[in-house]
Scaffold this motif. Structure first.
Motif, short mmCIF file in Angstrom:
data_model
loop_
_atom_site.label_atom_id
_atom_site.label_comp_id
_atom_site.label_asym_id
_atom_site.label_seq_id
_atom_site.Cartn_x
_atom_site.Cartn_y
_atom_site.Cartn_z
N GLN A 29 10.12 4.05 -11.91
CA GLN A 29 9.42 3.87 -13.18
C GLN A 29 7.94 3.67 -12.85
O GLN A 29 7.58 2.71 -12.17
CB GLN A 29 9.96 2.65 -13.93
CG GLN A 29 9.36 2.47 -15.30
CD GLN A 29 9.97 1.29 -16.03
OE1 GLN A 29 10.27 0.26 -15.43
NE2 GLN A 29 10.19 1.43 -17.32
N PHE A 30 7.13 4.56 -13.29
CA PHE A 30 5.69 4.59 -13.04
C PHE A 30 5.39 5.02 -11.61
O PHE A 30 4.84 6.08 -11.41
CB PHE A 30 4.99 3.27 -13.39
CG PHE A 30 5.31 2.77 -14.76
CD1 PHE A 30 5.12 3.57 -15.88
CD2 PHE A 30 5.84 1.51 -14.95
CE1 PHE A 30 5.44 3.11 -17.16
CE2 PHE A 30 6.16 1.04 -16.21
CZ PHE A 30 5.96 1.84 -17.32
N LEU A 31 5.72 4.21 -10.62
CA LEU A 31 5.42 4.58 -9.23
C LEU A 31 6.17 3.69 -8.26
O LEU A 31 6.63 2.61 -8.60
CB LEU A 31 3.91 4.47 -8.95
CG LEU A 31 3.29 3.09 -9.15
CD1 LEU A 31 3.33 2.28 -7.87
CD2 LEU A 31 1.87 3.24 -9.62
N SER A 32 6.27 4.16 -7.03
CA SER A 32 6.68 3.35 -5.90
C SER A 32 5.74 3.68 -4.76
O SER A 32 5.43 4.85 -4.52
CB SER A 32 8.13 3.65 -5.47
OG SER A 32 9.05 3.14 -6.40
N GLU A 33 5.24 2.67 -4.08
CA GLU A 33 4.29 2.83 -2.98
C GLU A 33 4.95 2.33 -1.70
O GLU A 33 5.37 1.18 -1.63
CB GLU A 33 3.02 2.04 -3.27
CG GLU A 33 2.33 2.46 -4.57
CD GLU A 33 1.23 1.50 -4.99
OE1 GLU A 33 1.09 0.41 -4.39
OE2 GLU A 33 0.52 1.83 -5.95
N LEU A 34 5.02 3.22 -0.71
CA LEU A 34 5.72 2.89 0.53
C LEU A 34 4.83 3.08 1.74
O LEU A 34 3.96 3.96 1.74
CB LEU A 34 6.93 3.82 0.73
CG LEU A 34 8.06 3.80 -0.25
CD1 LEU A 34 7.76 4.66 -1.45
CD2 LEU A 34 9.33 4.28 0.42
N LEU A 35 5.09 2.29 2.77
CA LEU A 35 4.59 2.54 4.10
C LEU A 35 5.79 2.97 4.93
O LEU A 35 6.83 2.29 4.91
CB LEU A 35 3.96 1.29 4.71
CG LEU A 35 2.77 0.71 3.95
CD1 LEU A 35 2.33 -0.60 4.59
CD2 LEU A 35 1.62 1.71 3.93
N ILE A 36 5.67 4.09 5.62
CA ILE A 36 6.77 4.59 6.44
C ILE A 36 6.25 4.80 7.85
O ILE A 36 5.25 5.50 8.06
CB ILE A 36 7.36 5.90 5.87
CG1 ILE A 36 7.91 5.65 4.46
CG2 ILE A 36 8.44 6.46 6.81
CD1 ILE A 36 8.44 6.90 3.77
N VAL A 37 6.92 4.18 8.82
CA VAL A 37 6.55 4.30 10.23
C VAL A 37 7.64 5.10 10.94
O VAL A 37 8.81 4.70 10.93
CB VAL A 37 6.38 2.91 10.89
CG1 VAL A 37 6.03 3.06 12.36
CG2 VAL A 37 5.33 2.09 10.15
N GLU A 38 7.25 6.21 11.53
CA GLU A 38 8.18 7.07 12.27
C GLU A 38 8.49 6.43 13.62
O GLU A 38 7.61 5.89 14.28
CB GLU A 38 7.51 8.43 12.47
CG GLU A 38 8.27 9.39 13.33
CD GLU A 38 7.47 10.67 13.57
OE1 GLU A 38 8.07 11.74 13.48
OE2 GLU A 38 6.26 10.57 13.85
N VAL A 39 9.75 6.50 14.03
CA VAL A 39 10.16 6.09 15.37
C VAL A 39 10.52 7.36 16.13
O VAL A 39 11.38 8.13 15.69
CB VAL A 39 11.35 5.10 15.33
CG1 VAL A 39 11.90 4.86 16.73
CG2 VAL A 39 10.94 3.80 14.67
N THR A 40 9.85 7.60 17.26
CA THR A 40 10.10 8.82 18.02
C THR A 40 11.17 8.63 19.09
O THR A 40 11.81 9.59 19.49
CB THR A 40 8.80 9.33 18.68
OG1 THR A 40 8.25 8.31 19.52
CG2 THR A 40 7.78 9.72 17.61
N SER A 41 11.37 7.41 19.55
CA SER A 41 12.46 7.12 20.47
C SER A 41 12.70 5.62 20.51
O SER A 41 11.79 4.84 20.22
CB SER A 41 12.16 7.66 21.87
OG SER A 41 11.11 6.92 22.48
#
Length: 152
Positions: free
Chosen positions: A120-132
């Motif tokens: 609803q309206f928006l969601s703001e995320l921080l996403i950190v990739e794990v490479t191994s």
């Protein structure tokens, strides 16, 4: 306890738009950006509707996981989680928990495992990739078939 040093890759700021399905948008983001696993240190947003793990009745086995869901509407949410790799599909297996305040009920709160949500309206995320290492989520037959995060 299980622990493993994580090698992190890219970090993304991501927004989901009004009306989007939270988990579909998350899967699309990961597919479009070739993110196979990682973690969400936090996210904020609102959900028009969501399903979270919860039960109102007495539990037959209080030690067992709860598979029932409860439905909430018009909530402000704060959450975090992990994204494991699904070797069977090549996609992701998210494990997201939220604290959600019901706006129409004095922001009365619910906290649990997120099963589904419509933004609803928006969601703001921080996403950190794990490479191994590779992070997977196999089900543990000795622990009620609960999918547990594993490394390597």
């Amino acid at each position: 306890m299980r622990a493993h040093e994580l090698t992190v890759g890219r970090t993304f700021g991501v927004t989901f738009d009004h009306g989007e399905d939270f988990f579909e948008a998350l899967s699309t983001f990961c597919r479009d950006n070739d993110v196979r696993q990682g973690y969400i240190p936090s996210f904020i947003g609102a959900f028009a509707e969501a399903e979270i793990v919860g039960a109102c009745e007495k539990l037959a086995d209080p030690d067992a996981p709860v598979w029932a869901k409860t439905y909430v509407t018009n909530v402000e949410a704060f959450g975090a989680g992990t994204l494991a790799h699904d070797p069977a599909t090549g996609g992701i297996l998210p494990h997201i928990h939220v604290s959600a305040g019901l706006k129409a009920q004095s922001a009365d709160g619910r906290t649990s495992h997120l099963l589904s949500a419509k933004v609803q309206f928006l969601s703001e995320l921080l996403i950190v990739e794990v490479t191994s290492p590779t992070m997977t989520r196999p089900r543990n037959p000795d622990l009620y078939e609960v999918p547990l995060l594993t490394f390597g």
